[in-house]
Design a protein around this motif. Structure first.
Motif, PDB file in Angstrom:
ATOM      1  N   SER A 146       6.084   0.703   5.852  1.00  0.00           N
ATOM      2  CA  SER A 146       5.485  -0.069   6.052  1.00  0.00           C
ATOM      3  C   SER A 146       4.763  -0.451   4.708  1.00  0.00           C
ATOM      4  O   SER A 146       4.004   1.102   4.608  1.00  0.00           O
ATOM      5  CB  SER A 146       4.903  -1.159   6.442  1.00  0.00           C
ATOM      6  OG  SER A 146       4.944  -2.234   6.624  1.00  0.00           O
ATOM      7  N   GLY A 147       4.693  -1.026   3.505  1.00  0.00           N
ATOM      8  CA  GLY A 147       4.040  -0.464   2.246  1.00  0.00           C
ATOM      9  C   GLY A 147       4.381   0.279   1.403  1.00  0.00           C
ATOM     10  O   GLY A 147       3.939   1.145   0.793  1.00  0.00           O
ATOM     11  N   ALA A 148       6.256   0.309   1.414  1.00  0.00           N
ATOM     12  CA  ALA A 148       6.556   1.482   0.666  1.00  0.00           C
ATOM     13  C   ALA A 148       7.007   1.040  -0.858  1.00  0.00           C
ATOM     14  O   ALA A 148       7.410   1.946  -1.497  1.00  0.00           O
ATOM     15  CB  ALA A 148       8.320   0.955   0.987  1.00  0.00           C
ATOM     16  N   THR A 149       6.213   0.082  -1.511  1.00  0.00           N
ATOM     17  CA  THR A 149       5.702  -0.123  -2.799  1.00  0.00           C
ATOM     18  C   THR A 149       5.223   0.472  -3.593  1.00  0.00           C
ATOM     19  O   THR A 149       5.029   0.604  -5.009  1.00  0.00           O
ATOM     20  CB  THR A 149       6.302  -1.636  -3.307  1.00  0.00           C
ATOM     21  OG1 THR A 149       5.322  -2.224  -2.906  1.00  0.00           O
ATOM     22  CG2 THR A 149       7.436  -2.303  -2.816  1.00  0.00           C
ATOM     23  N   GLY A 150       3.750   1.105  -2.798  1.00  0.00           N
ATOM     24  CA  GLY A 150       2.668   0.967  -3.691  1.00  0.00           C
ATOM     25  C   GLY A 150       2.759   3.024  -3.593  1.00  0.00           C
ATOM     26  O   GLY A 150       4.030   3.547  -3.755  1.00  0.00           O
ATOM     27  N   GLY A 151       2.154   3.976  -4.062  1.00  0.00           N
ATOM     28  CA  GLY A 151       1.956   4.618  -4.690  1.00  0.00           C
ATOM     29  C   GLY A 151       2.872   5.760  -3.605  1.00  0.00           C
ATOM     30  O   GLY A 151       3.148   6.683  -3.625  1.00  0.00           O
ATOM     31  N   VAL A 152       1.416   5.590  -2.782  1.00  0.00           N
ATOM     32  CA  VAL A 152       1.594   6.255  -1.081  1.00  0.00           C
ATOM     33  C   VAL A 152       3.278   6.527  -0.624  1.00  0.00           C
ATOM     34  O   VAL A 152       4.356   7.243  -0.217  1.00  0.00           O
ATOM     35  CB  VAL A 152       0.467   6.585   0.034  1.00  0.00           C
ATOM     36  CG1 VAL A 152       0.820   6.983   1.216  1.00  0.00           C
ATOM     37  CG2 VAL A 152      -1.053   6.137  -0.450  1.00  0.00           C
TER      38      VAL A 152
END
Length: 308
Positions: free
Chosen positions: A151-157
């Motif tokens: 979850s939050g896959a499109t950011g850098g991390v």
């Protein structure tokens, strides 16, 4: 030297002329060639870390750095003048940062040599996000054939975590809106892209009994944790602790990136060997760094770099 800094709480960062720092004992002075924007930087600028860190104004923005060692302090033997290095600014106070022509950092922690085959631009976008992703993936330790929700896959991390989990043979379910976001995450190795607005329905359709592991980099932690199977593993960089851990035999880990030299070198070696891609979406000159910060706040795919 030129640096992007702000002079007081509530002030907007801007390009300023500041003195070149001097390396103290155990420190090295790095002539910075590249950095990148991270969520941590927004916390620094917004003053949200007041009470957690001491602010030494003017505060220079930028947690990542990559460049060339230009001077060493007393007692430093691990690196030498002329070495290409990268890492994460891990000073005990907020003051110096990577959005500057020079930064003084510790020689034993938060720094590693750049291996052959890795340029400054990509190294400058690797340190903090790459370390957080690797630490999170290591915390849930996915095995081949297991299902991992990010979850939050499109950011850098998230972009690094997709690759690291997929490389271990896991089936990755990544949050992404249809279109460019979905293409981005599947291009990095995700088997499924699911819209966060339909998260529960979409994930249950793929994994009816729940996912083996979940990585929480954005979104509602309780919803993400609720999609775990019995005995699942959960890691959060937002320090969310799920309810019902004992009841569901869930192992939860709060992740704080640990950019030790071994981890940094491991990441850099994987990039140089082509096993890990730096998701550098766009690079900005130092004079455009405030625009990079604004674009990061508006949302982007992958990393936004700053070249000095």
């Amino acid at each position: 030297m030129r640096a992007v800094a702000f002079n007081e709480f509530g002030a907007a960062p801007a390009v300023a002329e500041l003195p070149v720092p001097e390396p103290g004992p155990g420190e090295v002075l790095v002539q910075v060639r590249a950095s990148s924007v991270n969520g941590f930087d927004l916390g620094v600028i917004g003053g949200y870390l007041k009470g957690v860190y001491e602010y030494e104004f003017p505060v220079v923005v930028g947690k990542d750095f990559a460049g060339v060692v230009s001077a060493v302090g007393d007692g430093v033997t691990s690196v030498a003048v002329g070495d290409d290095v990268f890492g994460v600014v891990m000073r005990p106070t907020l003051g110096q940062g990577g959005f500057a022509e020079y930064v003084a950092v510790g020689a034993e922690y938060g720094i590693a040599r750049i291996p052959e085959g890795l340029d400054h631009a990509r190294a400058g976008a690797l340190g903090l996000a790459g370390t957080a992703a690797l630490d999170a993936v290591d915390a849930v330790a996915p095995s081949a054939g297991e299902t991992v929700l990010i979850s939050g896959a499109t950011g850098g991390v998230g972009a690094y975590a997709i690759q690291l989990a997929a490389a271990r043979g896991a089936t990755v379910i990544a949050t992404a809106r249809p279109g460019a976001e979905a293409e981005f995450v599947t291009g990095l190795g995700a088997a499924h892209a699911v819209d966060h607005t339909e998260l529960v329905t979409r994930v249950r359709a793929i994994a009816p009994d729940g996912v083996h592991a979940a990585l929480h980099f954005a979104g509602d932690g309780a919803t993400v944790a609720g999609l775990l199977a019995q005995g699942g593993r959960f890691a959060s960089t937002l320090h969310h602790t799920p309810d019902g851990l004992a009841e569901h035999d869930v192992k939860a880990t709060a992740v704080m990136a640990d950019p030790n030299p071994a981890t940094l070198l491991r990441l850099a070696t994987d990039v140089a060997a082509g096993r890990l891609r730096v998701p550098l979406a766009q690079s900005y000159r130092l004079a455009q760094a405030t625009q990079a910060i604004a674009d990061f706040q508006a949302g982007t795919l992958g990393k936004l770099g700053v070249t000095i």
